[in-house]
Each structure stands twice: as structure tokens, then as C-alpha cells.
Design a protein around this motif. Structure first.
Motif, PDB file in Angstrom:
ATOM      1  N   ARG A  54       0.879  -1.171   0.000  1.00  0.00           N
ATOM      2  CA  ARG A  54       0.000   0.000   0.000  1.00  0.00           C
ATOM      3  C   ARG A  54       0.910   1.212   0.000  1.00  0.00           C
ATOM      4  O   ARG A  54       1.704   1.410   0.919  1.00  0.00           O
ATOM      5  N   ILE A  55       0.811   2.003  -1.055  1.00  0.00           N
ATOM      6  CA  ILE A  55       1.670   3.162  -1.204  1.00  0.00           C
ATOM      7  C   ILE A  55       0.832   4.400  -1.509  1.00  0.00           C
ATOM      8  O   ILE A  55      -0.343   4.287  -1.869  1.00  0.00           O
ATOM      9  N   ILE A  56       1.429   5.545  -1.357  1.00  0.00           N
ATOM     10  CA  ILE A  56       0.790   6.797  -1.737  1.00  0.00           C
ATOM     11  C   ILE A  56       1.320   7.179  -3.112  1.00  0.00           C
ATOM     12  O   ILE A  56       2.521   7.275  -3.318  1.00  0.00           O
ATOM     13  N   CYS A  57       0.406   7.397  -4.037  1.00  0.00           N
ATOM     14  CA  CYS A  57       0.776   7.759  -5.399  1.00  0.00           C
ATOM     15  C   CYS A  57       1.382   9.158  -5.411  1.00  0.00           C
ATOM     16  O   CYS A  57       0.876  10.074  -4.777  1.00  0.00           O
ATOM     17  N   SER A  58       2.442   9.314  -6.164  1.00  0.00           N
ATOM     18  CA  SER A  58       3.088  10.621  -6.301  1.00  0.00           C
ATOM     19  C   SER A  58       2.963  11.147  -7.731  1.00  0.00           C
ATOM     20  O   SER A  58       3.672  12.065  -8.120  1.00  0.00           O
ATOM     21  N   GLY A  59       2.025  10.583  -8.503  1.00  0.00           N
ATOM     22  CA  GLY A  59       1.875  10.960  -9.906  1.00  0.00           C
ATOM     23  C   GLY A  59       1.220  12.307 -10.133  1.00  0.00           C
ATOM     24  O   GLY A  59       1.439  12.952 -11.141  1.00  0.00           O
ATOM     25  N   CYS A  60       0.378  12.736  -9.196  1.00  0.00           N
ATOM     26  CA  CYS A  60      -0.293  14.031  -9.315  1.00  0.00           C
ATOM     27  C   CYS A  60      -0.606  14.544  -7.909  1.00  0.00           C
ATOM     28  O   CYS A  60      -0.216  13.934  -6.921  1.00  0.00           O
ATOM     29  N   SER A  61      -1.345  15.620  -7.831  1.00  0.00           N
ATOM     30  CA  SER A  61      -1.615  16.230  -6.522  1.00  0.00           C
ATOM     31  C   SER A  61      -2.724  15.542  -5.727  1.00  0.00           C
ATOM     32  O   SER A  61      -2.961  15.890  -4.576  1.00  0.00           O
ATOM     33  N   ASN A  62      -3.388  14.526  -6.287  1.00  0.00           N
ATOM     34  CA  ASN A  62      -4.451  13.822  -5.562  1.00  0.00           C
ATOM     35  C   ASN A  62      -3.922  12.972  -4.414  1.00  0.00           C
ATOM     36  O   ASN A  62      -4.618  12.747  -3.430  1.00  0.00           O
ATOM     37  N   ARG A  63      -2.719  12.444  -4.546  1.00  0.00           N
ATOM     38  CA  ARG A  63      -2.089  11.591  -3.529  1.00  0.00           C
ATOM     39  C   ARG A  63      -2.976  10.411  -3.127  1.00  0.00           C
ATOM     40  O   ARG A  63      -3.261  10.181  -1.962  1.00  0.00           O
ATOM     41  N   CYS A  64      -3.423   9.640  -4.107  1.00  0.00           N
ATOM     42  CA  CYS A  64      -4.279   8.469  -3.873  1.00  0.00           C
ATOM     43  C   CYS A  64      -3.494   7.364  -3.153  1.00  0.00           C
ATOM     44  O   CYS A  64      -2.282   7.236  -3.323  1.00  0.00           O
ATOM     45  N   TYR A  65      -4.218   6.571  -2.377  1.00  0.00           N
ATOM     46  CA  TYR A  65      -3.627   5.370  -1.781  1.00  0.00           C
ATOM     47  C   TYR A  65      -3.793   4.229  -2.770  1.00  0.00           C
ATOM     48  O   TYR A  65      -4.902   3.923  -3.196  1.00  0.00           O
ATOM     49  N   LEU A  66      -2.683   3.608  -3.151  1.00  0.00           N
ATOM     50  CA  LEU A  66      -2.704   2.516  -4.113  1.00  0.00           C
ATOM     51  C   LEU A  66      -2.455   1.190  -3.402  1.00  0.00           C
ATOM     52  O   LEU A  66      -1.517   1.066  -2.620  1.00  0.00           O
ATOM     53  N   ASP A  67      -3.307   0.218  -3.660  1.00  0.00           N
ATOM     54  CA  ASP A  67      -3.093  -1.153  -3.211  1.00  0.00           C
ATOM     55  C   ASP A  67      -2.539  -1.909  -4.402  1.00  0.00           C
ATOM     56  O   ASP A  67      -3.222  -2.087  -5.415  1.00  0.00           O
ATOM     57  N   VAL A  68      -1.284  -2.341  -4.280  1.00  0.00           N
ATOM     58  CA  VAL A  68      -0.552  -2.905  -5.413  1.00  0.00           C
ATOM     59  C   VAL A  68      -0.244  -4.381  -5.162  1.00  0.00           C
ATOM     60  O   VAL A  68       0.259  -4.742  -4.109  1.00  0.00           O
TER      61      VAL A  68
END
Length: 58
Positions: free
Chosen positions: A14-28
Motif C-alpha cells: 500500500r503506497i501513496i501515489c506521487s503521480g499528481c496532486s491527488n495523492r491516492c492510496y494505491l493497493d498494489v
């Protein structure tokens, strides 16, 4: 009777996306060091961010 040997290695992160300003939590879900699937991405930059953060190319 032969036993099946499992050579696949599955990892979950489980990481925090750094692709844009939304900072979504990603379950990978990763298999053999590669991103296999992910959920939680709010835009298509999520998969790119997850690969950059978790895949290690030698």
C-alpha cells in the motif's frame, strides 16, 4: 504423486501515489518483482507511479 512447486512470488503493498496532486492510496499486487495489478488509482498516472516506486530494474 508429485507436488506442485510454486515459483511465483506475490507481494502486496500500500503506497501513496506521487503521480499528481491527488495523492491516492494505491493497493498494489506484485508478482516476481513486477506490478501485476493495482486499485485505488484516481487517474492513469497511478500505474506509472507504482512502477517507479516499486519495480527495480537492474
Amino acid at each position: 504423486m508429485q507436488k506442485k512447486q510454486h515459483t511465483d512470488c506475490l507481494d502486496y503493498h500500500r503506497i501513496i501515489c506521487s503521480g499528481c496532486s491527488n495523492r491516492c492510496y494505491l493497493d498494489v499486487k506484485m508478482k516476481d518483482g513486477k506490478v501485476e495489478s493495482l486499485t485505488g488509482d484516481g487517474c492513469r498516472r497511478g500505474i506509472i507511479s507504482a512502477k517507479k516506486q516499486l519495480e527495480h530494474n537492474n
